[in-house]
Design an enzyme around this catalytic site. Structure first.
Site, mmCIF file in Angstrom:
data_model
loop_
_atom_site.group_PDB
_atom_site.id
_atom_site.type_symbol
_atom_site.label_atom_id
_atom_site.label_comp_id
_atom_site.label_asym_id
_atom_site.label_seq_id
_atom_site.Cartn_x
_atom_site.Cartn_y
_atom_site.Cartn_z
ATOM 1 N N SER A 1 -24.482 41.580 35.755
ATOM 2 C CA SER A 1 -25.608 42.425 35.360
ATOM 3 C C SER A 1 -25.203 43.331 34.193
ATOM 4 O O SER A 1 -24.851 42.844 33.129
ATOM 5 C CB SER A 1 -26.081 43.223 36.577
ATOM 6 O OG SER A 1 -27.376 43.742 36.393
ATOM 7 N N ASP B 1 -25.743 36.435 36.431
ATOM 8 C CA ASP B 1 -27.152 36.746 36.684
ATOM 9 C C ASP B 1 -27.732 37.824 35.778
ATOM 10 O O ASP B 1 -28.373 38.771 36.252
ATOM 11 C CB ASP B 1 -27.367 37.126 38.152
ATOM 12 C CG ASP B 1 -28.791 36.765 38.609
ATOM 13 O OD1 ASP B 1 -29.261 35.679 38.241
ATOM 14 O OD2 ASP B 1 -29.417 37.572 39.321
ATOM 15 N N HIS C 1 -29.270 38.826 43.668
ATOM 16 C CA HIS C 1 -28.776 39.194 42.344
ATOM 17 C C HIS C 1 -27.259 39.320 42.318
ATOM 18 O O HIS C 1 -26.609 38.926 41.346
ATOM 19 C CB HIS C 1 -29.435 40.522 41.932
ATOM 20 C CG HIS C 1 -29.004 41.044 40.610
ATOM 21 N ND1 HIS C 1 -28.970 40.271 39.456
ATOM 22 C CD2 HIS C 1 -28.578 42.285 40.231
ATOM 23 C CE1 HIS C 1 -28.550 41.000 38.437
ATOM 24 N NE2 HIS C 1 -28.304 42.222 38.879
#
Length: 353
Positions: free
Chosen positions: A154, A179, A306
């Site tokens: 992220s 991700d 996530h």
């Protein structure tokens, strides 16, 4: 949210009572079941030392910045892990204990997160975070760093991509982004403040925070949550409860800089690249074209949220080690059983005169 593993009901034949005993109604008593853990036991914190080998504080010269690192493994290339916003280096704990069997792992608490301290914890500009990583690498390895694979989740993925795009880390041998892609990240920024304010803000105990992270679906692996969540909290004496350590809602001015132009920067890096996604809907146009052109390897990891490295740590570790092996990163790469390795070309014998 994880589904509990319910034990299967035993077959009647295996548990039939002795015929000499009187028959008992099925409704007369409850069947024997394994004892269940209380909520406080199920969500109790786990110590980092069960997964990493050691921790270390790195003091940056000519500043008051001190960055906390978790480290594991003794040989092989360095898998340098950068966590997402609101997480910490312990986000990689469960996967680190697998990766360290074949490579070294360093997981850094970025500024404003975990146990790291800095002169300005709210300066999460992409330039500042990149400089922090460069400074830590310099302090660890001097002018002769080993082969390094940057792994970023992220926000940390954005930092990893920007570092790779600068092309100044000479020993960079691989880039793994977890991700995050520019298109969906930029589109989500308008909702980020609402998302942050909508999460539970105060916890009566660390156990309650761990439970909420799992029941709320942000993490799907209870053991990972038990390791990674506690360090993301701090006790607020004035409120008599635990609150989030990272003040992400106060860093909005930097968010666009994390993701703007990210896809092109990712594609411009000349090192081997791996993109791990929790769903194909996360691909934007530039990455779709790049993937079709074979510019990077992409893996869609199913049945995960996530935080892929936390939800399926064994699969994540296997993907990292296979990436290292396929690209022969390090002095001799990493030997993975069952993975074919390219054979060295044999020189042709000179023709006889």
């Amino acid at each position: 949210m994880d589904s509990s593993n319910l034990g299967s009901v035993p077959e009647d034949e295996q548990h039939r009572q002795d015929s000499s005993k009187p028959a008992v109604s099925a409704f007369a008593s409850r069947p024997d079941r394994p004892p269940t853990k209380s909520s406080s036991e199920k969500y109790s914190p786990l110590d980092w030392s069960g997964y990493f080998d050691r921790e270390e504080d790195v003091c940056i010269p000519d500043s008051n910045d001190v960055f906390h690192l978790y480290m594991a493994g003794t040989e092989g290339p360095v898998v340098f892990c950068l966590h997402g916003g609101g997480y910490s280096g312990l986000s990689f704990a469960l996967s680190a204990c697998k990766i360290k069997e074949k490579a070294r792992v360093v997981a850094m608490d970025l500024r404003g997160h975990g146990k790291s301290t800095s002169e300005n914890d709210l300066d999460l500009s992409i330039e500042t975070m990149c400089n922090d990583v460069f400074a830590v690498l310099k302090a660890l390895y001097g002018d002769s760093p080993p082969a390094i694979v940057l792994v970023g989740h992220s926000m940390g993925g954005s930092v990893a991509v920007h570092i790779a795009a600068k092309k100044t880390l000479r020993s960079l041998a691989g880039l793994v982004v977890v991700d995050v892609v520019e298109g969906t990240a930029m589109a989500s920024l308008v909702h980020m403040q609402k998302i942050l304010s909508g999460r539970l803000q105060h916890f009566s105990s660390i156990e309650k925070a761990i439970e909420w992270s799992v029941r709320g679906g942000s993490l799907r692996n209870i053991d990972s949550a038990r390791v990674s969540i506690p360090i993301t909290l701090k006790y607020d004496d004035s409120k008599k409860c635990y609150v989030y350590r990272a003040r992400l809602e106060e860093t909005e001015q930097y968010w666009r800089g994390w993701y703007e132009g990210l896809s092109e920067k990712f594609l411009s890096s000349s090192v081997p690249k791996l993109l791990l996604l929790a769903g194909t809907d996360r691909l934007d146009r530039a990455l779709t074209i790049g993937q079709m052109q074979g510019k990077f390897q992409m893996v869609v990891v199913r049945h995960t949220g996530h935080a892929i490295q936390e939800d399926v740590p064994d699969e994540f570790a296997a993907l990292i080690l296979n990436f290292i092996a396929r690209n022969r990163i390090g002095p001799h790469g990493v030997e993975i059983p069952g993975l074919a390795r390219p054979r060295p070309a044999q020189s042709q014998a000179e023709p006889k005169s």
